[in-house]
Design a protein around this motif. Structure first.
Motif, PDB file in Angstrom:
ATOM      1  N   THR A  86       0.818  -1.214   0.000  1.00  0.00           N
ATOM      2  CA  THR A  86       0.000   0.000   0.000  1.00  0.00           C
ATOM      3  C   THR A  86       0.851   1.262   0.000  1.00  0.00           C
ATOM      4  OG1 THR A  86      -0.109  -0.156   2.411  1.00  0.00           O
ATOM      5  CG2 THR A  86      -1.937  -1.102   1.141  1.00  0.00           C
ATOM      6  N   GLU A  87       2.187   1.147   0.064  1.00  0.00           N
ATOM      7  CA  GLU A  87       3.040   2.325   0.070  1.00  0.00           C
ATOM      8  C   GLU A  87       3.609   2.581  -1.311  1.00  0.00           C
ATOM      9  OE1 GLU A  87       5.985   2.481   3.088  1.00  0.00           O
ATOM     10  OE2 GLU A  87       4.632   1.841   4.686  1.00  0.00           O
ATOM     11  N   ILE A  88       3.817   3.851  -1.633  1.00  0.00           N
ATOM     12  CA  ILE A  88       4.386   4.216  -2.921  1.00  0.00           C
ATOM     13  C   ILE A  88       5.624   5.070  -2.692  1.00  0.00           C
ATOM     14  CG2 ILE A  88       2.205   4.100  -4.158  1.00  0.00           C
ATOM     15  CD1 ILE A  88       1.996   7.122  -3.949  1.00  0.00           C
ATOM     16  N   ALA A  89       6.469   5.134  -3.745  1.00  0.00           N
ATOM     17  CA  ALA A  89       7.711   5.899  -3.614  1.00  0.00           C
ATOM     18  C   ALA A  89       7.985   6.638  -4.906  1.00  0.00           C
ATOM     19  CB  ALA A  89       8.872   4.951  -3.299  1.00  0.00           C
ATOM     20  N   GLY A  90       8.512   7.859  -4.794  1.00  0.00           N
ATOM     21  CA  GLY A  90       8.959   8.598  -5.961  1.00  0.00           C
ATOM     22  C   GLY A  90       7.827   9.240  -6.736  1.00  0.00           C
ATOM     23  N   THR A  91       8.221  10.058  -7.694  1.00  0.00           N
ATOM     24  CA  THR A  91       7.236  10.781  -8.488  1.00  0.00           C
ATOM     25  C   THR A  91       6.521   9.894  -9.486  1.00  0.00           C
ATOM     26  OG1 THR A  91       8.969  11.372 -10.068  1.00  0.00           O
ATOM     27  CG2 THR A  91       8.530  12.926  -8.277  1.00  0.00           C
ATOM     28  N   ASN A  92       7.082   8.706  -9.788  1.00  0.00           N
ATOM     29  CA  ASN A  92       6.443   7.788 -10.731  1.00  0.00           C
ATOM     30  C   ASN A  92       5.459   6.838 -10.051  1.00  0.00           C
ATOM     31  OD1 ASN A  92       7.765   8.709 -13.063  1.00  0.00           O
ATOM     32  ND2 ASN A  92       9.590   7.511 -12.544  1.00  0.00           N
ATOM     33  N   ASN A  93       5.207   7.064  -8.768  1.00  0.00           N
ATOM     34  CA  ASN A  93       4.261   6.237  -8.015  1.00  0.00           C
ATOM     35  C   ASN A  93       4.631   4.754  -8.058  1.00  0.00           C
ATOM     36  OD1 ASN A  93       2.657   8.320  -7.080  1.00  0.00           O
ATOM     37  ND2 ASN A  93       1.319   8.264  -8.879  1.00  0.00           N
ATOM     38  N   PHE A  94       5.914   4.450  -7.900  1.00  0.00           N
ATOM     39  CA  PHE A  94       6.316   3.051  -7.792  1.00  0.00           C
ATOM     40  C   PHE A  94       5.694   2.458  -6.540  1.00  0.00           C
ATOM     41  CE2 PHE A  94       9.949   4.472 -10.442  1.00  0.00           C
ATOM     42  CZ  PHE A  94       9.812   3.547 -11.459  1.00  0.00           C
ATOM     43  N   ILE A  95       5.005   1.357  -6.702  1.00  0.00           N
ATOM     44  CA  ILE A  95       4.367   0.736  -5.548  1.00  0.00           C
ATOM     45  C   ILE A  95       5.344  -0.248  -4.929  1.00  0.00           C
ATOM     46  CG2 ILE A  95       3.236  -1.087  -6.926  1.00  0.00           C
ATOM     47  CD1 ILE A  95       0.827  -0.640  -4.904  1.00  0.00           C
ATOM     48  N   LEU A  96       5.612  -0.098  -3.666  1.00  0.00           N
ATOM     49  CA  LEU A  96       6.618  -0.907  -2.985  1.00  0.00           C
ATOM     50  C   LEU A  96       6.108  -2.332  -2.780  1.00  0.00           C
ATOM     51  CD1 LEU A  96       7.928   1.652  -0.329  1.00  0.00           C
ATOM     52  CD2 LEU A  96       8.650   1.311  -2.708  1.00  0.00           C
ATOM     53  N   GLN A  97       7.037  -3.269  -2.873  1.00  0.00           N
ATOM     54  CA  GLN A  97       6.730  -4.681  -2.695  1.00  0.00           C
ATOM     55  C   GLN A  97       7.546  -5.224  -1.523  1.00  0.00           C
ATOM     56  OE1 GLN A  97       4.701  -6.486  -4.958  1.00  0.00           O
ATOM     57  NE2 GLN A  97       4.243  -4.671  -6.167  1.00  0.00           N
ATOM     58  N   PRO A  98       6.956  -6.013  -0.649  1.00  0.00           N
ATOM     59  CA  PRO A  98       7.727  -6.552   0.478  1.00  0.00           C
ATOM     60  C   PRO A  98       8.946  -7.365   0.041  1.00  0.00           C
ATOM     61  CG  PRO A  98       5.381  -6.844   0.840  1.00  0.00           C
ATOM     62  CD  PRO A  98       5.534  -6.352  -0.564  1.00  0.00           C
ATOM     63  N   GLN A  99       8.914  -7.889  -1.178  1.00  0.00           N
ATOM     64  CA  GLN A  99      10.011  -8.739  -1.643  1.00  0.00           C
ATOM     65  C   GLN A  99      11.000  -7.983  -2.541  1.00  0.00           C
ATOM     66  OE1 GLN A  99       6.711  -9.540  -2.147  1.00  0.00           O
ATOM     67  NE2 GLN A  99       6.519 -10.886  -0.358  1.00  0.00           N
ATOM     68  N   ASP A 100      10.891  -6.663  -2.618  1.00  0.00           N
ATOM     69  CA  ASP A 100      11.817  -5.899  -3.449  1.00  0.00           C
ATOM     70  C   ASP A 100      13.258  -6.164  -3.026  1.00  0.00           C
ATOM     71  OD1 ASP A 100       9.748  -4.792  -4.853  1.00  0.00           O
ATOM     72  OD2 ASP A 100       9.777  -2.859  -3.808  1.00  0.00           O
ATOM     73  N   GLY A 101      14.129  -6.335  -4.020  1.00  0.00           N
ATOM     74  CA  GLY A 101      15.551  -6.485  -3.758  1.00  0.00           C
ATOM     75  C   GLY A 101      16.011  -7.857  -3.340  1.00  0.00           C
ATOM     76  N   VAL A 102      15.150  -8.895  -3.394  1.00  0.00           N
ATOM     77  CA  VAL A 102      15.581 -10.225  -2.946  1.00  0.00           C
ATOM     78  C   VAL A 102      16.416 -10.952  -3.997  1.00  0.00           C
ATOM     79  CG1 VAL A 102      13.616 -10.499  -1.406  1.00  0.00           C
ATOM     80  CG2 VAL A 102      13.475 -11.378  -3.749  1.00  0.00           C
ATOM     81  N   ALA A 103      16.434 -10.486  -5.248  1.00  0.00           N
ATOM     82  CA  ALA A 103      17.265 -11.109  -6.276  1.00  0.00           C
ATOM     83  C   ALA A 103      18.732 -10.953  -5.911  1.00  0.00           C
ATOM     84  CB  ALA A 103      16.987 -10.482  -7.639  1.00  0.00           C
ATOM     85  N   ALA A 104      19.569 -11.809  -6.475  1.00  0.00           N
ATOM     86  CA  ALA A 104      20.985 -11.884  -6.088  1.00  0.00           C
ATOM     87  C   ALA A 104      21.672 -10.536  -6.166  1.00  0.00           C
ATOM     88  CB  ALA A 104      21.701 -12.907  -6.969  1.00  0.00           C
ATOM     89  N   ASN A 105      21.471  -9.802  -7.260  1.00  0.00           N
ATOM     90  CA  ASN A 105      22.047  -8.464  -7.422  1.00  0.00           C
ATOM     91  C   ASN A 105      20.961  -7.398  -7.453  1.00  0.00           C
ATOM     92  OD1 ASN A 105      24.800  -9.319  -7.612  1.00  0.00           O
ATOM     93  ND2 ASN A 105      24.346 -10.040  -9.696  1.00  0.00           N
ATOM     94  N   LYS A 106      19.883  -7.681  -6.768  1.00  0.00           N
ATOM     95  CA  LYS A 106      18.694  -6.818  -6.680  1.00  0.00           C
ATOM     96  C   LYS A 106      17.915  -6.765  -7.993  1.00  0.00           C
ATOM     97  CE  LYS A 106      20.197  -3.911  -2.852  1.00  0.00           C
ATOM     98  NZ  LYS A 106      21.444  -4.654  -2.568  1.00  0.00           N
ATOM     99  N   ASN A 107      18.597  -6.525  -9.118  1.00  0.00           N
ATOM    100  CA  ASN A 107      17.924  -6.466 -10.404  1.00  0.00           C
ATOM    101  C   ASN A 107      17.597  -7.879 -10.906  1.00  0.00           C
ATOM    102  OD1 ASN A 107      16.838  -5.225 -12.622  1.00  0.00           O
ATOM    103  ND2 ASN A 107      18.684  -4.054 -13.113  1.00  0.00           N
ATOM    104  N   LEU A 108      16.562  -7.997 -11.767  1.00  0.00           N
ATOM    105  CA  LEU A 108      16.257  -9.274 -12.405  1.00  0.00           C
ATOM    106  C   LEU A 108      17.166  -9.435 -13.615  1.00  0.00           C
ATOM    107  CD1 LEU A 108      12.340  -9.430 -12.318  1.00  0.00           C
ATOM    108  CD2 LEU A 108      13.991 -10.366 -10.683  1.00  0.00           C
ATOM    109  N   GLU A 109      18.173 -10.294 -13.478  1.00  0.00           N
ATOM    110  CA  GLU A 109      19.161 -10.471 -14.536  1.00  0.00           C
ATOM    111  C   GLU A 109      19.122 -11.849 -15.170  1.00  0.00           C
ATOM    112  OE1 GLU A 109      22.760  -9.595 -12.501  1.00  0.00           O
ATOM    113  OE2 GLU A 109      22.485  -7.410 -12.626  1.00  0.00           O
TER     114      GLU A 109
END
Length: 473
Positions: free
Chosen positions: A22-45
């Motif tokens: 339910t939380e958003i960040a930045g001017t682009n209204n990115f909706i935060l996810q509880p699992q953000d950043g769990v990938a090995a290098n954060k990005n999906l590679e």
């Protein structure tokens, strides 16, 4: 509703493991996810990052996977951001010059069961059409823009029996599983790249499927920039690819009660209204007289029993059993199995890959051998199966069984497969009486081998080496 179950997951490539959706960040209204950043290098590679994210969203423990299962199941509505019905499996319309990123540019919708009427995901599912698969797109939880995006599609598809090829062209990566078997894959982030089951990362010449429903699972992800996905398929012997969609295949969602329950004589056919329906055949046994029986357009099993019967399978894949008497069996369309039984029978498979079967005890005698005729034998796809007649208990090797066979010509030059007494010893088999002859009407030695100088032994070798004659259990 026919079609596969589509699941959409947003993901952000920064560290954030506590914020609710339910939380958003930045001017682009990115909706935060509880699992953000769990990938090995954060990005999906790569695909392993995607699997990590999906497992985390589903709340699975280490060692458990949401993907790659022989019987895949739908993720929870908390794990997904949105769902849709996947009918086309051809998506695009996202490119860096106009509307970069599948995850970005999506509307902020904070409630479940809300129609997603615009945004990049909607555009992607439309793929240039007026609706495409976007018409069924709705939220399952809070939904909005993210840096990366994952789509998972699952359910079942109905296939006729055969050897198939599958191809995916997409930007970025993807996997296709059928019944838990990895069929096509692109593990790393890439511009549009095409892979098939024959590509080096899978290296399977074809995928052999039985007739019926098969579990399908597609996982696709987009890190950013352009986004596209297109799945096609074909029979291995065909040159033209077909769209993997609900027009060409019967597709069913997972866990929604739409998947049909098919009996042994059931198959699926497409109606004039574009929907798929169950078509049922019949299991019919004739009386003791000489009967004429024609089957349905479904998968039929027809027994002639005694008498001189005429059995016609009609459309589809049929089993015809002549029984006693001098019978006429006509398979018709489809891949048919024809069992002439005792007596002097005439068997015609018709179109399709047909199998002509002789079983133990159905041969004639030394004084009155049985002579059966196979009309319109197709050397490209038909099979003569005498394995039960020759090797009922499976105790003989193929080298030994060849001693019980000889090849001759009829008066009109047709090939005759002559079967000697199966009860004779192997050392005396070739000199024992012929109890059964199978005449391939209108098929000469040269028709089979392609050589005008072929001998009887050449014909036998050709039949066996090309699997046109099955002798060994």
């Amino acid at each position: 509703m026919q079609g596969l179950s589509g699941e959409y997951y947003g993901y952000n490539d920064w560290s954030n493991t506590t914020a609710p959706k339910t939380e958003i960040a930045g001017t682009n209204n990115f909706i935060l996810q509880p699992q953000d950043g769990v990938a090995a290098n954060k990005n999906l590679e790569k695909m392993s990052d995607v699997v990590t994210v999906l497992n985390a969203k589903q709340g699975l423990t280490v060692g458990d996977n949401l993907t790659g299962l022989s019987n895949p199941y739908k993720a929870s509505t908390i794990a997904t951001d949105a769902v849709f019905v996947a009918k086309t499996l051809s998506y695009g319309g996202i490119d860096k010059d106009r509307n970069s990123d599948l995850g970005g540019g999506n509307p902020l919708l904070m409630s479940a069961n809300t129609v997603v009427a615009n945004g990049h995901l909607n555009t992607f599912l439309k793929n240039g059409s007026t609706s495409g698969d976007a018409g069924s797109l709705k939220t399952t939880s809070a939904f909005g823009s993210t840096t990366d995006a994952i789509i998972r599609i699952l359910g079942s598809a109905y296939f006729e029996a055969g050897k198939y090829d599958f191809k995916i062209a997409a930007d970025d990566g993807y996997t296709l599983y059928i019944d838990g078997q990895l069929v096509v894959a692109q593990y790393d982030k890439t511009p549009v790249l095409t892979n098939t089951n024959e590509s080096s990362n899978i290296n399977k010449p074809y995928i052999e499927l039985s007739e019926g429903l098969h579990n399908i699972e597609v996982v696709y992800w987009d890190q950013g920039g352009d986004a596209s996905f297109n799945l096609t398929y074909k029979l291995d012997t065909d040159s033209s690819w077909k769209a993997f969609n609900s027009t060409n295949l019967a597709l069913f969602q997972d866990g929604e009660g739409f998947e049909p329950k098919l009996g042994a004589l059931d198959d699926l056919v497409r109606g004039s209204d574009g929907k798929w329906y169950i078509q049922s055949g019949v299991d019919y046994s004739a009386g003791s007289g000489s009967d004429q029986i024609t089957g349905t357009d479904g998968k039929d099993i027809i027994h002639g029993n005694s008498g001189n019967d005429t059995l016609a399978g009609g459309g589809n894949n049929d089993e015809l059993y002549g029984g006693l008497g001098d019978d006429i069996l006509v398979g018709g369309d489809g891949d048919d199995m024809l069992f002439g039984g005792a007596g002097n029978d005439t068997l015609t498979g018709g179109a399709g890959n047909d199998t002509y079967v002789w079983r133990s005890g159905e041969q004639g005698s030394s004084t009155l051998p049985a002579i059966d005729h196979v009309a319109k034998f197709d050397k490209a796809q038909d099979v003569i199966d005498i394995s039960d007649l020759l090797d009922h208990d499976g105790s003989k090797s193929s080298d030994v069984l060849e001693n019980y066979l000889s090849i001759s010509k009829t008066s009109d030059g047709s090939v005759s497969i002559d079967i000697h007494d199966p009860d004779a010893s192997s050392s005396s088999a070739s000199s024992s009486s012929v109890l059964q002859s199978i005449v391939l009407d209108g098929v000469s030695y040269s028709d089979l081998t392609g050589s005008s100088s072929s001998s009887a032994s050449d014909v036998l070798d050709h039949l066996l080496s090309n699997h046109l004659l099955n002798i060994d259990k």
